[in-house]
Design a protein around this motif. Structure first.
Motif, PDB file in Angstrom:
ATOM      1  N   HIS A 103      36.398  12.680  30.375  1.00  0.00           N
ATOM      2  CA  HIS A 103      36.212  11.410  31.061  1.00  0.00           C
ATOM      3  C   HIS A 103      34.895  11.482  31.814  1.00  0.00           C
ATOM      4  O   HIS A 103      34.160  12.459  31.705  1.00  0.00           O
ATOM      5  CB  HIS A 103      37.339  11.174  32.080  1.00  0.00           C
ATOM      6  CG  HIS A 103      38.703  11.134  31.496  1.00  0.00           C
ATOM      7  ND1 HIS A 103      39.242  10.005  30.939  1.00  0.00           N
ATOM      8  CD2 HIS A 103      39.652  12.087  31.374  1.00  0.00           C
ATOM      9  CE1 HIS A 103      40.466  10.270  30.498  1.00  0.00           C
ATOM     10  NE2 HIS A 103      40.741  11.533  30.752  1.00  0.00           N
ATOM     11  N   CYS A 138      35.166   5.099  34.616  1.00  0.00           N
ATOM     12  CA  CYS A 138      35.011   6.125  33.590  1.00  0.00           C
ATOM     13  C   CYS A 138      33.990   5.631  32.574  1.00  0.00           C
ATOM     14  O   CYS A 138      34.135   4.557  32.012  1.00  0.00           O
ATOM     15  CB  CYS A 138      36.355   6.390  32.927  1.00  0.00           C
ATOM     16  SG  CYS A 138      36.290   7.587  31.589  1.00  0.00           S
ATOM     17  N   GLU A 140      32.941   7.594  29.919  1.00  0.00           N
ATOM     18  CA  GLU A 140      33.075   8.293  28.638  1.00  0.00           C
ATOM     19  C   GLU A 140      34.233   7.668  27.887  1.00  0.00           C
ATOM     20  O   GLU A 140      35.346   7.587  28.426  1.00  0.00           O
ATOM     21  CB  GLU A 140      33.399   9.781  28.861  1.00  0.00           C
ATOM     22  CG  GLU A 140      32.285  10.607  29.441  1.00  0.00           C
ATOM     23  CD  GLU A 140      31.140  10.842  28.468  1.00  0.00           C
ATOM     24  OE1 GLU A 140      31.385  10.928  27.249  1.00  0.00           O
ATOM     25  OE2 GLU A 140      29.997  10.932  28.946  1.00  0.00           O
ATOM     26  N   TYR A 141      34.007   7.282  26.649  1.00  0.00           N
ATOM     27  CA  TYR A 141      35.107   6.669  25.906  1.00  0.00           C
ATOM     28  C   TYR A 141      36.248   7.679  25.776  1.00  0.00           C
ATOM     29  O   TYR A 141      36.053   8.791  25.300  1.00  0.00           O
ATOM     30  CB  TYR A 141      34.643   6.203  24.526  1.00  0.00           C
ATOM     31  CG  TYR A 141      35.774   5.542  23.808  1.00  0.00           C
ATOM     32  CD1 TYR A 141      36.215   4.288  24.209  1.00  0.00           C
ATOM     33  CD2 TYR A 141      36.454   6.193  22.793  1.00  0.00           C
ATOM     34  CE1 TYR A 141      37.294   3.688  23.602  1.00  0.00           C
ATOM     35  CE2 TYR A 141      37.530   5.598  22.171  1.00  0.00           C
ATOM     36  CZ  TYR A 141      37.942   4.344  22.583  1.00  0.00           C
ATOM     37  OH  TYR A 141      39.018   3.769  21.979  1.00  0.00           O
ATOM     38  N   CYS A 142      37.428   7.305  26.238  1.00  0.00           N
ATOM     39  CA  CYS A 142      38.531   8.273  26.292  1.00  0.00           C
ATOM     40  C   CYS A 142      39.819   7.727  25.688  1.00  0.00           C
ATOM     41  O   CYS A 142      40.895   8.231  25.952  1.00  0.00           O
ATOM     42  CB  CYS A 142      38.766   8.720  27.740  1.00  0.00           C
ATOM     43  SG  CYS A 142      39.078   7.353  28.865  1.00  0.00           S
ATOM     44  N   HIS A 146      40.516   3.078  27.889  1.00  0.00           N
ATOM     45  CA  HIS A 146      39.328   3.571  28.595  1.00  0.00           C
ATOM     46  C   HIS A 146      38.780   2.530  29.578  1.00  0.00           C
ATOM     47  O   HIS A 146      38.430   2.841  30.704  1.00  0.00           O
ATOM     48  CB  HIS A 146      38.267   3.949  27.551  1.00  0.00           C
ATOM     49  CG  HIS A 146      36.866   3.912  28.036  1.00  0.00           C
ATOM     50  ND1 HIS A 146      36.370   4.836  28.939  1.00  0.00           N
ATOM     51  CD2 HIS A 146      35.846   3.065  27.767  1.00  0.00           C
ATOM     52  CE1 HIS A 146      35.103   4.540  29.189  1.00  0.00           C
ATOM     53  NE2 HIS A 146      34.770   3.478  28.505  1.00  0.00           N
ATOM     54  N   MET A 149      40.243   2.335  33.099  1.00  0.00           N
ATOM     55  CA  MET A 149      40.266   3.545  33.940  1.00  0.00           C
ATOM     56  C   MET A 149      39.314   3.348  35.112  1.00  0.00           C
ATOM     57  O   MET A 149      38.093   3.374  34.957  1.00  0.00           O
ATOM     58  CB  MET A 149      39.848   4.748  33.097  1.00  0.00           C
ATOM     59  CG  MET A 149      40.018   6.052  33.823  1.00  0.00           C
ATOM     60  SD  MET A 149      40.069   7.420  32.683  1.00  0.00           S
ATOM     61  CE  MET A 149      39.961   8.773  33.849  1.00  0.00           C
TER      62      MET A 149
HETATM   63 CU1  CUA Z   1      38.517   8.023  30.924  1.00  0.00          CU
HETATM   64 CU2  CUA Z   1      37.159   6.565  29.706  1.00  0.00          CU
END
Ligand code: CUA
Length: 263
Positions: A103, A138, A140-142, A146, A149
């Motif tokens: 993340h 966040c 970062e693609y998670c 996502h 977040m």
């Molecule tokens: Cu955690 Cu995007």
């Protein structure tokens, strides 16, 4: 060999540009006031985060003076805790780790922006001079959620910040004629001694007791309640310490039916 004046000029310009590029990159890496996110925070086994001293209880702790620590765990798709509150004029060191996938921990409008990689603890320190509210998100693609977040960072005026916690404990019932006790626990999250007053209100009685709570510790305050003065009834009570309160209801029963009270 004769070099044309134009050629000399362009050679010189090219040299200046090359030196400029190298200087820029160097400054961006090691210049004064520039800190890279590194592995200072150390590594951690994502499966044992709950047992780790720093992350078993996430949130803000007082280190001393104006220094605080914020321990945060990122997971799909939230931060724990989701809301952080620190005082103005503070220096906060963030320790962030991930429970699952990569993340980021990004505080919008500040230069706090780090990847959060499972197995690693990202560490960064920031100063907050003015009260304000910042979004945390966040980058970062998670996964599927996502985009949901997010969290919040509140910087509150120094005099509004406190880490005191209050909880009170009392029996639900007491017999008329007996004394009963309402125990109030005051926890002090700061690294400085706390001197304050605990106030109990029950019926039309108000009782005050001074209490000194050691740094980073807790102290019990015991209020003795005389049930004869209250009389048989339900009595709501409230304990207040520095604006924090806890409350409950004490039922005073008539002890005559099989009671062994010595009233
Ligand atoms: Cu955690 Cu995007």
């Amino acid at each position: 060999m004769n070099i044309h004046t134009y050629e000399k000029t362009w050679l010189a310009v090219a040299m200046v540009l090359i030196v400029g590029f190298i200087a820029t990159v160097t400054y961006g890496a090691v210049g004064p006031g520039i800190a890279m996110i590194d592995d200072d925070g150390g590594s951690i086994d994502p499966d044992t985060i709950n047992d780790d001293e720093r992350f078993s209880e996430t949130g803000v702790t007082h280190v001393g003076g104006n220094e605080y620590e914020a321990n945060i765990v990122a997971q799909a798709w939230s931060y724990s805790p989701s809301e952080i509150t620190v005082p103005a004029n503070s220096e906060v060191t963030f320790y962030v780790t991930s429970r699952d996938v990569t993340h980021s921990f990004t505080v919008v409008g500040t230069n706090i922006n780090t990847m959060v990689v499972p197995g690693e603890v990202s560490q960064m320190t920031a100063e907050f001079d003015e009260p304000g509210e910042y979004g945390i998100l966040c980058n970062e693609y998670c996964g599927e959620y996502h985009h949901t977040m997010e969290g919040k960072l509140n910087v509150v005026p120094e005099d509004e910040f406190d880490m005191t916690e209050v909880s009170a404990d009392a029996p639900d019932e007491a017999e008329l004629g007996n004394e009963t006790t309402i125990t109030t626990t005051v926890s002090n999250g700061m690294q400085d001694e706390l001197e304050t007053t605990a106030t109990l209100e029950i019926g039309d009685q108000t009782v005050e007791q001074d209490v000194t709570v050691p740094a980073d510790g807790s102290e019990d305050v015991e209020f003795t309640v005389d049930t004869t003065e209250l009389g048989t009834d339900d009595h709501d009570w409230t304990v207040t310490v520095d604006g924090h309160e806890d409350s409950g209801t004490l039922t005073v029963t008539d002890g005559s039916e099989g009671g062994d009270g010595d009233a």
